[in-house]
Design a protein around this motif. Structure first.
Motif, PDB file in Angstrom:
ATOM      1  N   GLN A  59      -7.390  13.022   1.848  1.00  0.00           N
ATOM      2  CA  GLN A  59      -8.077  12.324   0.765  1.00  0.00           C
ATOM      3  C   GLN A  59      -9.282  11.553   1.273  1.00  0.00           C
ATOM      4  N   LEU A  60     -10.203  11.310   0.355  1.00  0.00           N
ATOM      5  CA  LEU A  60     -11.292  10.366   0.563  1.00  0.00           C
ATOM      6  C   LEU A  60     -11.227   9.377  -0.599  1.00  0.00           C
ATOM      7  N   LEU A  61     -11.031   8.089  -0.287  1.00  0.00           N
ATOM      8  CA  LEU A  61     -10.973   7.034  -1.299  1.00  0.00           C
ATOM      9  C   LEU A  61     -12.300   6.307  -1.325  1.00  0.00           C
ATOM     10  N   ILE A  62     -12.806   6.043  -2.536  1.00  0.00           N
ATOM     11  CA  ILE A  62     -14.081   5.360  -2.708  1.00  0.00           C
ATOM     12  C   ILE A  62     -13.912   4.260  -3.749  1.00  0.00           C
ATOM     13  N   TYR A  87     -20.876   3.720  -1.690  1.00  0.00           N
ATOM     14  CA  TYR A  87     -21.482   4.710  -0.799  1.00  0.00           C
ATOM     15  C   TYR A  87     -20.713   4.827   0.521  1.00  0.00           C
ATOM     16  N   SER A  88     -19.473   4.352   0.515  1.00  0.00           N
ATOM     17  CA  SER A  88     -18.625   4.439   1.704  1.00  0.00           C
ATOM     18  C   SER A  88     -17.231   4.895   1.272  1.00  0.00           C
ATOM     19  N   GLY A  89     -16.709   5.915   1.941  1.00  0.00           N
ATOM     20  CA  GLY A  89     -15.385   6.424   1.602  1.00  0.00           C
ATOM     21  C   GLY A  89     -14.431   6.266   2.778  1.00  0.00           C
ATOM     22  N   LEU A  90     -13.162   6.181   2.482  1.00  0.00           N
ATOM     23  CA  LEU A  90     -12.128   6.094   3.515  1.00  0.00           C
ATOM     24  C   LEU A  90     -11.417   7.432   3.592  1.00  0.00           C
ATOM     25  N   LEU A  91     -11.580   8.103   4.729  1.00  0.00           N
ATOM     26  CA  LEU A  91     -10.961   9.403   4.957  1.00  0.00           C
ATOM     27  C   LEU A  91      -9.542   9.196   5.468  1.00  0.00           C
ATOM     28  N   ILE A  92      -8.570   9.779   4.750  1.00  0.00           N
ATOM     29  CA  ILE A  92      -7.159   9.650   5.113  1.00  0.00           C
ATOM     30  C   ILE A  92      -6.576  11.049   5.294  1.00  0.00           C
ATOM     31  N   PRO A  93      -6.200  11.410   6.529  1.00  0.00           N
ATOM     32  CA  PRO A  93      -5.585  12.720   6.739  1.00  0.00           C
ATOM     33  C   PRO A  93      -4.132  12.735   6.251  1.00  0.00           C
ATOM     34  N   GLN A  94      -3.499  13.870   6.364  1.00  0.00           N
ATOM     35  CA  GLN A  94      -2.101  13.998   5.979  1.00  0.00           C
ATOM     36  C   GLN A  94      -1.222  13.145   6.903  1.00  0.00           C
ATOM     37  N   MET A  95      -0.007  12.876   6.453  1.00  0.00           N
ATOM     38  CA  MET A  95       1.021  12.152   7.222  1.00  0.00           C
ATOM     39  C   MET A  95       0.613  10.718   7.569  1.00  0.00           C
ATOM     40  N   ILE A  96      -0.086  10.056   6.637  1.00  0.00           N
ATOM     41  CA  ILE A  96      -0.424   8.646   6.767  1.00  0.00           C
ATOM     42  C   ILE A  96       0.086   7.943   5.512  1.00  0.00           C
ATOM     43  N   TRP A  97       0.940   6.949   5.715  1.00  0.00           N
ATOM     44  CA  TRP A  97       1.450   6.163   4.592  1.00  0.00           C
ATOM     45  C   TRP A  97       0.334   5.236   4.124  1.00  0.00           C
ATOM     46  N   ARG A  98       0.124   5.143   2.813  1.00  0.00           N
ATOM     47  CA  ARG A  98      -0.915   4.277   2.288  1.00  0.00           C
ATOM     48  C   ARG A  98      -0.387   3.401   1.166  1.00  0.00           C
ATOM     49  N   ARG A  99      -0.951   2.187   1.120  1.00  0.00           N
ATOM     50  CA  ARG A  99      -0.641   1.224   0.075  1.00  0.00           C
ATOM     51  C   ARG A  99      -1.959   0.569  -0.317  1.00  0.00           C
ATOM     52  N   ASP A 101      -3.833  -2.408  -2.629  1.00  0.00           N
ATOM     53  CA  ASP A 101      -3.598  -3.628  -3.397  1.00  0.00           C
ATOM     54  C   ASP A 101      -4.852  -4.494  -3.415  1.00  0.00           C
ATOM     55  N   ASN A 102      -4.701  -5.702  -3.921  1.00  0.00           N
ATOM     56  CA  ASN A 102      -5.796  -6.674  -3.989  1.00  0.00           C
ATOM     57  C   ASN A 102      -6.975  -6.129  -4.798  1.00  0.00           C
ATOM     58  N   PHE A 103      -6.674  -5.473  -5.909  1.00  0.00           N
ATOM     59  CA  PHE A 103      -7.710  -4.922  -6.782  1.00  0.00           C
ATOM     60  C   PHE A 103      -8.466  -6.055  -7.464  1.00  0.00           C
ATOM     61  N   SER A 104      -9.781  -6.016  -7.396  1.00  0.00           N
ATOM     62  CA  SER A 104     -10.584  -6.988  -8.132  1.00  0.00           C
ATOM     63  C   SER A 104     -10.630  -6.577  -9.602  1.00  0.00           C
ATOM     64  N   SER A 105     -10.988  -7.501 -10.444  1.00  0.00           N
ATOM     65  CA  SER A 105     -11.111  -7.215 -11.874  1.00  0.00           C
ATOM     66  C   SER A 105     -12.166  -6.131 -12.090  1.00  0.00           C
ATOM     67  N   GLY A 106     -11.833  -5.124 -12.861  1.00  0.00           N
ATOM     68  CA  GLY A 106     -12.770  -4.049 -13.163  1.00  0.00           C
ATOM     69  C   GLY A 106     -12.966  -3.033 -12.057  1.00  0.00           C
ATOM     70  N   SER A 107     -12.110  -3.058 -11.031  1.00  0.00           N
ATOM     71  CA  SER A 107     -12.293  -2.114  -9.927  1.00  0.00           C
ATOM     72  C   SER A 107     -11.892  -0.697 -10.338  1.00  0.00           C
ATOM     73  N   VAL A 108     -12.538   0.262  -9.699  1.00  0.00           N
ATOM     74  CA  VAL A 108     -12.232   1.676  -9.897  1.00  0.00           C
ATOM     75  C   VAL A 108     -12.151   2.323  -8.524  1.00  0.00           C
ATOM     76  N   CYS A 109     -11.019   2.973  -8.241  1.00  0.00           N
ATOM     77  CA  CYS A 109     -10.814   3.702  -6.988  1.00  0.00           C
ATOM     78  C   CYS A 109     -10.820   5.192  -7.310  1.00  0.00           C
ATOM     79  N   MET A 110     -11.838   5.906  -6.816  1.00  0.00           N
ATOM     80  CA  MET A 110     -11.895   7.345  -7.014  1.00  0.00           C
ATOM     81  C   MET A 110     -11.356   8.034  -5.764  1.00  0.00           C
ATOM     82  N   VAL A 111     -10.578   9.086  -5.978  1.00  0.00           N
ATOM     83  CA  VAL A 111      -9.964   9.826  -4.883  1.00  0.00           C
ATOM     84  C   VAL A 111     -10.363  11.296  -4.969  1.00  0.00           C
ATOM     85  N   LEU A 112     -10.896  11.806  -3.865  1.00  0.00           N
ATOM     86  CA  LEU A 112     -11.169  13.230  -3.721  1.00  0.00           C
ATOM     87  C   LEU A 112     -10.061  13.796  -2.855  1.00  0.00           C
ATOM     88  N   ALA A 113      -9.377  14.811  -3.351  1.00  0.00           N
ATOM     89  CA  ALA A 113      -8.194  15.336  -2.674  1.00  0.00           C
ATOM     90  C   ALA A 113      -8.370  16.796  -2.282  1.00  0.00           C
TER      91      ALA A 113
END
Length: 143
Positions: A59-62, A87-99, A101-113
């Motif tokens: 995944q890539l989280l933005i 304009y910055s994404g977090l690349l997460i390979p397979q077999m990584i546990w993710r959590r 939190d701490n979402f700001s008001s109005g936040s949107v997390c897009m995930v490319l899978a």
């Protein structure tokens, strides 16, 4: 997979007084074909998302808007990222546990899978994830 393989990816940013533009091309900016896109939004204060790992999916989280924290765990190490740039994404390979939190008001997390949704690809129980990581490391140590 190791926590060291999780990384921030700077995406192309075209700045313009009329508004900025960022684009993402599969196998160029991210090392996989995009098979699914989804996004998290309207997350109530104090809530968390994630709490799972994937057997094969990458995944890539933005942070498209606002901010949130992503805690990653490979079974032996943990790392936390604060996401707040579209304009910055977090690349997460397979077999990584993710959590997430701490979402700001109005936040949107897009995930490319890298894969379409498949429930069988998920580890939803942390102890099952740890057992699979141990088994994989034992198998690799034998070779």
């Amino acid at each position: 997979m190791s926590i060291d393989e999780c990384q921030l990816v700077d995406l192309p940013r075209i700045q313009d007084p009329r508004g900025n533009l960022t684009y993402i091309e599969q196998n160029r900016h991210i090392p996989f074909e995009i098979k699914r896109v989804y996004y998290l939004y309207d997350v109530p204060g104090g809530s968390e998302r994630g709490g799972h790992a994937h057997k094969e999916l990458k995944q890539l989280l933005i942070a498209m808007s606002g901010s949130f924290d992503v805690e990653l765990d490979d079974g032996s190490s943990r790392k936390k990222f604060h996401m707040n740039r579209s304009y910055s994404g977090l690349l997460i390979p397979q077999m990584i546990w993710r959590r997430i939190d701490n979402f700001s008001s109005g936040s949107v997390c897009m995930v490319l899978a890298s894969e379409i949704y498949s429930e069988s690809d998920y580890f939803r129980n942390y102890d099952d994830f740890l057992a699979a990581v141990r088994n994989k490391r034992n198998d690799e140590a034998q070779f």
